[in-house]
Design a protein around this motif. Structure first.
Motif, PDB file in Angstrom:
ATOM      1  N   VAL A  35      -5.113  45.158  55.690  1.00  0.00           N
ATOM      2  CA  VAL A  35      -5.936  44.064  54.804  1.00  0.00           C
ATOM      3  C   VAL A  35      -6.320  44.892  53.776  1.00  0.00           C
ATOM      4  CG1 VAL A  35      -7.705  42.342  54.693  1.00  0.00           C
ATOM      5  CG2 VAL A  35      -6.472  42.872  56.838  1.00  0.00           C
ATOM      6  N   ARG A  36      -5.744  44.198  52.615  1.00  0.00           N
ATOM      7  CA  ARG A  36      -5.956  45.226  51.230  1.00  0.00           C
ATOM      8  C   ARG A  36      -6.376  43.996  50.085  1.00  0.00           C
ATOM      9  NH1 ARG A  36      -0.063  46.776  49.699  1.00  0.00           N
ATOM     10  NH2 ARG A  36       0.457  44.960  48.731  1.00  0.00           N
ATOM     11  N   ILE A  37      -7.161  44.485  48.985  1.00  0.00           N
ATOM     12  CA  ILE A  37      -7.421  43.697  47.892  1.00  0.00           C
ATOM     13  C   ILE A  37      -6.750  44.396  46.491  1.00  0.00           C
ATOM     14  CG2 ILE A  37      -9.272  42.388  48.720  1.00  0.00           C
ATOM     15  CD1 ILE A  37     -11.053  44.553  47.022  1.00  0.00           C
ATOM     16  N   ARG A  38      -6.109  43.737  45.581  1.00  0.00           N
ATOM     17  CA  ARG A  38      -5.502  44.161  44.692  1.00  0.00           C
ATOM     18  C   ARG A  38      -6.164  43.570  43.271  1.00  0.00           C
ATOM     19  NH1 ARG A  38       0.892  45.271  45.181  1.00  0.00           N
ATOM     20  NH2 ARG A  38       0.644  47.475  46.163  1.00  0.00           N
ATOM     21  N   SER A  39      -6.263  44.156  42.273  1.00  0.00           N
ATOM     22  CA  SER A  39      -6.530  43.518  41.010  1.00  0.00           C
ATOM     23  C   SER A  39      -5.486  44.062  40.094  1.00  0.00           C
ATOM     24  CB  SER A  39      -8.048  44.029  40.214  1.00  0.00           C
ATOM     25  OG  SER A  39      -8.064  45.138  39.858  1.00  0.00           O
ATOM     26  N   TYR A  40      -4.892  43.270  39.271  1.00  0.00           N
ATOM     27  CA  TYR A  40      -4.084  43.695  38.237  1.00  0.00           C
ATOM     28  C   TYR A  40      -4.629  43.187  36.971  1.00  0.00           C
ATOM     29  CZ  TYR A  40      -0.636  43.339  42.129  1.00  0.00           C
ATOM     30  OH  TYR A  40       0.196  43.538  43.030  1.00  0.00           O
ATOM     31  N   TYR A  42      -3.502  43.120  33.164  1.00  0.00           N
ATOM     32  CA  TYR A  42      -2.102  43.116  32.347  1.00  0.00           C
ATOM     33  C   TYR A  42      -2.309  43.504  30.861  1.00  0.00           C
ATOM     34  CZ  TYR A  42      -0.104  40.964  36.420  1.00  0.00           C
ATOM     35  OH  TYR A  42       0.211  40.648  37.971  1.00  0.00           O
ATOM     36  N   ASP A  43      -1.213  43.858  30.376  1.00  0.00           N
ATOM     37  CA  ASP A  43      -1.413  44.177  28.838  1.00  0.00           C
ATOM     38  C   ASP A  43      -1.905  43.314  28.090  1.00  0.00           C
ATOM     39  OD1 ASP A  43      -0.747  46.643  29.264  1.00  0.00           O
ATOM     40  OD2 ASP A  43       1.473  46.536  28.550  1.00  0.00           O
ATOM     41  N   ASN A  44      -1.738  41.861  28.250  1.00  0.00           N
ATOM     42  CA  ASN A  44      -2.136  40.489  27.545  1.00  0.00           C
ATOM     43  C   ASN A  44      -3.549  40.298  27.869  1.00  0.00           C
ATOM     44  OD1 ASN A  44      -1.739  39.484  30.000  1.00  0.00           O
ATOM     45  ND2 ASN A  44      -0.456  38.008  29.574  1.00  0.00           N
ATOM     46  N   ASN A  45      -4.353  41.179  28.689  1.00  0.00           N
ATOM     47  CA  ASN A  45      -5.848  40.999  28.855  1.00  0.00           C
ATOM     48  C   ASN A  45      -6.049  39.946  30.032  1.00  0.00           C
ATOM     49  OD1 ASN A  45      -6.667  43.041  27.186  1.00  0.00           O
ATOM     50  ND2 ASN A  45      -6.667  41.610  25.397  1.00  0.00           N
ATOM     51  N   SER A  46      -4.640  39.410  30.541  1.00  0.00           N
ATOM     52  CA  SER A  46      -4.711  38.480  31.635  1.00  0.00           C
ATOM     53  C   SER A  46      -5.321  39.463  32.737  1.00  0.00           C
ATOM     54  CB  SER A  46      -3.935  37.585  31.924  1.00  0.00           C
ATOM     55  OG  SER A  46      -2.779  38.344  32.295  1.00  0.00           O
ATOM     56  N   LYS A  47      -5.860  38.667  34.165  1.00  0.00           N
ATOM     57  CA  LYS A  47      -6.132  39.573  35.085  1.00  0.00           C
ATOM     58  C   LYS A  47      -5.677  38.544  36.334  1.00  0.00           C
ATOM     59  CE  LYS A  47     -10.098  42.111  33.536  1.00  0.00           C
ATOM     60  NZ  LYS A  47     -11.489  42.492  33.525  1.00  0.00           N
ATOM     61  N   GLU A  48      -5.353  39.114  37.639  1.00  0.00           N
ATOM     62  CA  GLU A  48      -4.954  38.626  38.653  1.00  0.00           C
ATOM     63  C   GLU A  48      -5.425  39.279  39.913  1.00  0.00           C
ATOM     64  OE1 GLU A  48      -0.988  37.085  40.812  1.00  0.00           O
ATOM     65  OE2 GLU A  48      -0.805  38.861  39.069  1.00  0.00           O
ATOM     66  N   TYR A  49      -6.037  38.594  41.044  1.00  0.00           N
ATOM     67  CA  TYR A  49      -6.679  39.074  42.121  1.00  0.00           C
ATOM     68  C   TYR A  49      -6.002  38.620  43.216  1.00  0.00           C
ATOM     69  CZ  TYR A  49     -10.266  39.929  38.512  1.00  0.00           C
ATOM     70  OH  TYR A  49     -10.818  40.595  37.240  1.00  0.00           O
ATOM     71  N   VAL A  50      -5.558  39.845  44.297  1.00  0.00           N
ATOM     72  CA  VAL A  50      -4.665  39.092  45.257  1.00  0.00           C
ATOM     73  C   VAL A  50      -5.507  40.033  46.610  1.00  0.00           C
ATOM     74  CG1 VAL A  50      -2.365  39.345  46.492  1.00  0.00           C
ATOM     75  CG2 VAL A  50      -2.821  39.065  43.996  1.00  0.00           C
ATOM     76  N   LEU A  51      -5.569  39.244  47.748  1.00  0.00           N
ATOM     77  CA  LEU A  51      -5.819  39.697  48.999  1.00  0.00           C
ATOM     78  C   LEU A  51      -4.457  39.487  49.838  1.00  0.00           C
ATOM     79  CD1 LEU A  51      -7.766  40.341  51.380  1.00  0.00           C
ATOM     80  CD2 LEU A  51      -7.762  37.788  51.893  1.00  0.00           C
ATOM     81  N   THR A  52      -3.987  40.758  50.481  1.00  0.00           N
ATOM     82  CA  THR A  52      -2.685  41.085  51.084  1.00  0.00           C
ATOM     83  C   THR A  52      -3.265  41.454  52.773  1.00  0.00           C
ATOM     84  OG1 THR A  52      -1.723  41.386  48.926  1.00  0.00           O
ATOM     85  CG2 THR A  52      -0.474  41.685  51.153  1.00  0.00           C
ATOM     86  N   ILE A  53      -2.390  40.611  53.750  1.00  0.00           N
ATOM     87  CA  ILE A  53      -2.423  41.130  54.840  1.00  0.00           C
ATOM     88  C   ILE A  53      -0.685  41.388  55.224  1.00  0.00           C
ATOM     89  CG2 ILE A  53      -2.813  40.166  57.173  1.00  0.00           C
ATOM     90  CD1 ILE A  53      -4.669  38.099  56.159  1.00  0.00           C
ATOM     91  N   LYS A  54      -0.824  42.678  55.771  1.00  0.00           N
ATOM     92  CA  LYS A  54       0.729  43.184  56.175  1.00  0.00           C
ATOM     93  C   LYS A  54       0.757  43.374  57.707  1.00  0.00           C
ATOM     94  CE  LYS A  54       2.262  44.802  51.714  1.00  0.00           C
ATOM     95  NZ  LYS A  54       3.095  45.824  51.173  1.00  0.00           N
ATOM     96  N   GLY A  55       1.695  43.258  58.319  1.00  0.00           N
ATOM     97  CA  GLY A  55       2.140  43.402  59.821  1.00  0.00           C
ATOM     98  C   GLY A  55       2.552  45.035  59.658  1.00  0.00           C
ATOM     99  N   ASP A  56       2.877  45.411  60.765  1.00  0.00           N
ATOM    100  CA  ASP A  56       3.672  46.586  61.076  1.00  0.00           C
ATOM    101  C   ASP A  56       5.165  46.593  60.539  1.00  0.00           C
ATOM    102  OD1 ASP A  56       1.481  48.033  62.028  1.00  0.00           O
ATOM    103  OD2 ASP A  56       1.840  47.458  63.971  1.00  0.00           O
ATOM    104  N   GLY A  57       5.708  47.650  60.159  1.00  0.00           N
ATOM    105  CA  GLY A  57       6.900  47.874  59.901  1.00  0.00           C
ATOM    106  C   GLY A  57       7.351  48.950  58.674  1.00  0.00           C
ATOM    107  N   ASN A  58       8.473  49.138  58.614  1.00  0.00           N
ATOM    108  CA  ASN A  58       8.863  50.041  57.590  1.00  0.00           C
ATOM    109  C   ASN A  58       9.708  49.277  56.571  1.00  0.00           C
ATOM    110  OD1 ASN A  58       7.453  52.437  58.238  1.00  0.00           O
ATOM    111  ND2 ASN A  58       9.197  52.492  59.852  1.00  0.00           N
TER     112      ASN A  58
END
Length: 157
Positions: A35-40, A42-58
């Motif tokens: 379970v992770r969070i990310r902020s982006y 961008y060059d145009n000064n916009s921002k995005e925030y995402v919560l991600t949940i991932k299962g196992d695997g490659n």
């Protein structure tokens, strides 16, 4: 479902047109399940925030992404209470229509590295993809290059 292959690279590609750049900040609430969070930023000064949940695997694994607001991101950040992974992120469109995402991780640190990943529509497409010349060692199946493991190793969890 996320289906992707991942490769080490030495530099951002200079023979492809970059369609998106951002500074990414990434942290983990949990390693198992991932379970992770990310902020982006961008060059145009916009921002995005995402919560991600991932299962196992490659090569293939379940993935749920939820857009969150800045307030929620910052509240989760307080719970994490560790320095975030910083990435210089660039996205390129490949001639065959696939997207190439490249990241320089923790620039100017002892653990800095660069990788590229390509997402596919299905496993057959992923397995038959002809690797581009500038892509280095494939690390799709290397646990030490999973970002959750990098986080765990470098943030002393």
């Amino acid at each position: 479902m996320e289906i992707e292959r991942k490769f080490l690279i030495n530099n951002f590609p200079n023979n492809l047109t970059c369609i998106k750049t951002a500074i990414v900040s990434q942290g983990y609430v949990s390693i198992i399940p991932e379970v992770r969070i990310r902020s982006y930023e961008y060059d145009n000064n916009s921002k995005e925030y995402v919560l991600t949940i991932k299962g196992d695997g490659n090569l293939s694994r379940n993935e749920i992404e939820i857009c969150i607001d800045e307030k929620t991101f910052n509240e989760i950040l307080e719970i994490i209470a560790k320095p975030l992974i910083k990435k210089d992120y660039r996205k390129y469109q490949l001639p065959d229509g696939l997207m190439l995402e490249c990241s320089q991780v923790d620039k100017d640190s002892a653990t800095e590295f660069m990788y590229a990943e390509i997402e596919f529509e299905n496993e057959k497409q992923a397995k038959t993809f002809i690797v581009l010349d500038f892509l280095g060692k494939e690390i799709t199946n290397c646990p030490e290059y999973k970002m959750k493991n990098y986080w765990n190793h470098t943030r002393n969890l």
